[in-house]
Design a protein around this motif. Structure first.
Motif, PDB file in Angstrom:
ATOM      1  N   THR A  10     -10.521  -8.148  62.562  1.00  0.00           N
ATOM      2  CA  THR A  10     -10.476  -8.749  63.889  1.00  0.00           C
ATOM      3  C   THR A  10     -11.197  -7.866  64.903  1.00  0.00           C
ATOM      4  OG1 THR A  10      -8.393  -9.820  63.340  1.00  0.00           O
ATOM      5  CG2 THR A  10      -8.956  -9.683  65.674  1.00  0.00           C
ATOM      6  N   ARG A  11     -10.971  -6.566  64.812  1.00  0.00           N
ATOM      7  CA  ARG A  11     -11.632  -5.654  65.756  1.00  0.00           C
ATOM      8  C   ARG A  11     -13.150  -5.782  65.634  1.00  0.00           C
ATOM      9  NH1 ARG A  11     -11.576  -3.836  70.568  1.00  0.00           N
ATOM     10  NH2 ARG A  11     -13.321  -5.175  70.293  1.00  0.00           N
ATOM     11  N   PHE A  12     -13.662  -5.960  64.411  1.00  0.00           N
ATOM     12  CA  PHE A  12     -15.109  -6.027  64.228  1.00  0.00           C
ATOM     13  C   PHE A  12     -15.681  -7.413  64.495  1.00  0.00           C
ATOM     14  CE2 PHE A  12     -13.992  -2.055  62.269  1.00  0.00           C
ATOM     15  CZ  PHE A  12     -14.913  -1.223  62.900  1.00  0.00           C
ATOM     16  N   ARG A  30      -8.757 -14.859  74.024  1.00  0.00           N
ATOM     17  CA  ARG A  30      -7.794 -15.608  74.843  1.00  0.00           C
ATOM     18  C   ARG A  30      -6.560 -16.062  74.063  1.00  0.00           C
ATOM     19  NH1 ARG A  30     -12.519 -18.596  76.288  1.00  0.00           N
ATOM     20  NH2 ARG A  30     -11.568 -20.359  75.232  1.00  0.00           N
ATOM     21  N   SER A  31      -6.513 -15.763  72.782  1.00  0.00           N
ATOM     22  CA  SER A  31      -5.429 -16.298  71.952  1.00  0.00           C
ATOM     23  C   SER A  31      -4.060 -15.755  72.368  1.00  0.00           C
ATOM     24  CB  SER A  31      -5.675 -16.005  70.475  1.00  0.00           C
ATOM     25  OG  SER A  31      -5.659 -14.619  70.252  1.00  0.00           O
ATOM     26  N   GLU A  32      -3.091 -16.627  72.230  1.00  0.00           N
ATOM     27  CA  GLU A  32      -1.706 -16.262  72.500  1.00  0.00           C
ATOM     28  C   GLU A  32      -0.895 -16.171  71.216  1.00  0.00           C
ATOM     29  OE1 GLU A  32      -0.205 -19.018  75.370  1.00  0.00           O
ATOM     30  OE2 GLU A  32      -1.676 -18.399  76.880  1.00  0.00           O
ATOM     31  N   ARG A  33      -1.488 -16.673  70.130  1.00  0.00           N
ATOM     32  CA  ARG A  33      -0.818 -16.598  68.834  1.00  0.00           C
ATOM     33  C   ARG A  33      -1.832 -16.788  67.722  1.00  0.00           C
ATOM     34  NH1 ARG A  33       1.489 -21.227  66.062  1.00  0.00           N
ATOM     35  NH2 ARG A  33       0.393 -23.094  66.703  1.00  0.00           N
ATOM     36  N   THR A  34      -1.405 -16.433  66.534  1.00  0.00           N
ATOM     37  CA  THR A  34      -2.173 -16.714  65.328  1.00  0.00           C
ATOM     38  C   THR A  34      -1.245 -17.464  64.386  1.00  0.00           C
ATOM     39  OG1 THR A  34      -1.563 -14.623  64.284  1.00  0.00           O
ATOM     40  CG2 THR A  34      -3.613 -14.645  65.581  1.00  0.00           C
ATOM     41  N   VAL A  35      -1.825 -18.107  63.394  1.00  0.00           N
ATOM     42  CA  VAL A  35      -1.028 -18.860  62.436  1.00  0.00           C
ATOM     43  C   VAL A  35      -1.552 -18.574  61.033  1.00  0.00           C
ATOM     44  CG1 VAL A  35      -2.438 -20.947  62.685  1.00  0.00           C
ATOM     45  CG2 VAL A  35      -0.095 -21.156  61.894  1.00  0.00           C
ATOM     46  N   ARG A  47      -4.140 -17.775  51.335  1.00  0.00           N
ATOM     47  CA  ARG A  47      -3.659 -17.830  52.722  1.00  0.00           C
ATOM     48  C   ARG A  47      -4.582 -17.005  53.614  1.00  0.00           C
ATOM     49  NH1 ARG A  47       2.012 -15.928  51.074  1.00  0.00           N
ATOM     50  NH2 ARG A  47       0.985 -14.077  51.808  1.00  0.00           N
ATOM     51  N   HIS A  48      -4.670 -17.413  54.853  1.00  0.00           N
ATOM     52  CA  HIS A  48      -5.473 -16.700  55.833  1.00  0.00           C
ATOM     53  C   HIS A  48      -4.847 -16.888  57.208  1.00  0.00           C
ATOM     54  CE1 HIS A  48      -7.282 -20.555  54.534  1.00  0.00           C
ATOM     55  NE2 HIS A  48      -7.317 -20.821  55.820  1.00  0.00           N
ATOM     56  N   ARG A  49      -5.093 -15.940  58.098  1.00  0.00           N
ATOM     57  CA  ARG A  49      -4.547 -15.994  59.453  1.00  0.00           C
ATOM     58  C   ARG A  49      -5.681 -16.349  60.408  1.00  0.00           C
ATOM     59  NH1 ARG A  49       0.063 -14.885  61.762  1.00  0.00           N
ATOM     60  NH2 ARG A  49       0.932 -14.002  59.857  1.00  0.00           N
ATOM     61  N   VAL A  50      -5.421 -17.327  61.281  1.00  0.00           N
ATOM     62  CA  VAL A  50      -6.429 -17.829  62.207  1.00  0.00           C
ATOM     63  C   VAL A  50      -5.828 -18.043  63.594  1.00  0.00           C
ATOM     64  CG1 VAL A  50      -7.773 -18.997  60.393  1.00  0.00           C
ATOM     65  CG2 VAL A  50      -5.972 -20.253  61.603  1.00  0.00           C
ATOM     66  N   HIS A 118     -14.538 -25.685  66.728  1.00  0.00           N
ATOM     67  CA  HIS A 118     -13.393 -26.605  66.772  1.00  0.00           C
ATOM     68  C   HIS A 118     -12.865 -26.920  65.376  1.00  0.00           C
ATOM     69  CE1 HIS A 118     -14.463 -27.082  70.916  1.00  0.00           C
ATOM     70  NE2 HIS A 118     -15.615 -27.651  70.621  1.00  0.00           N
ATOM     71  N   GLY A 119     -13.762 -26.948  64.389  1.00  0.00           N
ATOM     72  CA  GLY A 119     -13.364 -27.350  63.045  1.00  0.00           C
ATOM     73  C   GLY A 119     -13.390 -26.237  62.018  1.00  0.00           C
ATOM     74  N   GLY A 120     -13.792 -25.042  62.395  1.00  0.00           N
ATOM     75  CA  GLY A 120     -13.892 -23.933  61.440  1.00  0.00           C
ATOM     76  C   GLY A 120     -12.788 -22.915  61.611  1.00  0.00           C
ATOM     77  N   PRO A 121     -12.642 -22.042  60.637  1.00  0.00           N
ATOM     78  CA  PRO A 121     -11.588 -21.028  60.708  1.00  0.00           C
ATOM     79  C   PRO A 121     -11.930 -19.933  61.717  1.00  0.00           C
ATOM     80  CG  PRO A 121     -12.932 -20.659  58.763  1.00  0.00           C
ATOM     81  CD  PRO A 121     -13.427 -21.922  59.403  1.00  0.00           C
ATOM     82  N   LEU A 122     -11.033 -19.707  62.646  1.00  0.00           N
ATOM     83  CA  LEU A 122     -11.190 -18.630  63.625  1.00  0.00           C
ATOM     84  C   LEU A 122     -10.328 -17.466  63.149  1.00  0.00           C
ATOM     85  CD1 LEU A 122     -10.968 -20.754  66.908  1.00  0.00           C
ATOM     86  CD2 LEU A 122     -12.974 -20.247  65.481  1.00  0.00           C
ATOM     87  N   TYR A 123     -10.812 -16.790  62.110  1.00  0.00           N
ATOM     88  CA  TYR A 123     -10.047 -15.719  61.493  1.00  0.00           C
ATOM     89  C   TYR A 123      -9.691 -14.662  62.524  1.00  0.00           C
ATOM     90  CZ  TYR A 123     -11.720 -17.658  57.088  1.00  0.00           C
ATOM     91  OH  TYR A 123     -12.002 -18.494  56.042  1.00  0.00           O
ATOM     92  N   ALA A 124      -8.425 -14.283  62.514  1.00  0.00           N
ATOM     93  CA  ALA A 124      -7.954 -13.221  63.405  1.00  0.00           C
ATOM     94  C   ALA A 124      -6.573 -12.793  62.945  1.00  0.00           C
ATOM     95  CB  ALA A 124      -7.891 -13.714  64.846  1.00  0.00           C
ATOM     96  N   GLY A 125      -6.397 -11.508  62.829  1.00  0.00           N
ATOM     97  CA  GLY A 125      -5.083 -10.976  62.490  1.00  0.00           C
ATOM     98  C   GLY A 125      -4.197 -10.905  63.718  1.00  0.00           C
ATOM     99  N   GLU A 126      -2.985 -10.456  63.510  1.00  0.00           N
ATOM    100  CA  GLU A 126      -2.034 -10.356  64.618  1.00  0.00           C
ATOM    101  C   GLU A 126      -2.509  -9.384  65.698  1.00  0.00           C
ATOM    102  OE1 GLU A 126       1.447  -9.464  62.295  1.00  0.00           O
ATOM    103  OE2 GLU A 126       2.050 -11.563  62.333  1.00  0.00           O
ATOM    104  N   THR A 127      -3.414  -8.466  65.352  1.00  0.00           N
ATOM    105  CA  THR A 127      -3.937  -7.532  66.348  1.00  0.00           C
ATOM    106  C   THR A 127      -4.763  -8.246  67.410  1.00  0.00           C
ATOM    107  OG1 THR A 127      -5.928  -7.061  65.058  1.00  0.00           O
ATOM    108  CG2 THR A 127      -4.035  -5.604  64.720  1.00  0.00           C
TER     109      THR A 127
END
Length: 151
Positions: A10-12, A30-35, A47-50, A118-127
């Motif tokens: 996520t940092r990179f 701007r994210s307030e959460r990940t799933v 599984r992946h976090r986005v 809008h339709g693709g994975p916005l990969y991002a960890g909890e960080t």
């Protein structure tokens, strides 16, 4: 900082050198959460976090579990994913839409249409919830290592 290893994707994604689509970077900032989900699992059922987007809102339950149609497609696509070249998943990412549950694991890259965000994975960890700016990769490494940059 004493670590033997680190996972810092996520940092990179949030660096000036990243190939991520600029709108993807802004959504992460701007994210307030990940799933955690398997929604973007065509050919890659792990599984992946986005960061939630239009695709996750349409095709996932609130806890991130995919609804029946994309879950079935992804469950059947594992073998197909091993046969399709990586380049094909990038092509699919350019044309996929949140309205169609055929969702590639390829993230939206700079130069792709904004619909890919809008339709693709916005990969991002909890960080992602603690990162507030886009910096250079060098600055990211210095920050992660606890170093003060010199010149």
């Amino acid at each position: 900082a004493g670590a033997s290893a680190v996972v810092a994707g996520t940092r990179f994604v949030l660096t000036t050198e990243s190939a991520a689509h600029p709108a993807y970077q802004q959504r992460v900032l701007r994210s307030e959460r990940t799933v955690e989900t398997t929604l973007f699992g065509f050919g890659w059922p792990a599984r992946h976090r986005v960061v939630p987007n239009e695709a996750t809102r349409r095709w996932c339950h609130p806890d991130g579990r995919p609804r029946a149609v994309p879950a079935l497609i992804n469950a059947r696509s594992g073998a197909l994913g091993r046969l399709i070249p990586d380049r094909a998943t990038t092509v699919l990412a350019r044309v996929q839409r949140a309205s169609v549950p055929l969702l590639s694991p390829a993230p939206p890259l700079a130069g792709m249409p904004e619909a890919a965000v809008h339709g693709g994975p916005l990969y991002a960890g909890e960080t992602a919830l603690r990162i507030t700016e886009i910096v250079s990769a060098r600055q990211a490494v210095d920050d992660l290592a606890g170093r003060t940059p010199t010149g």
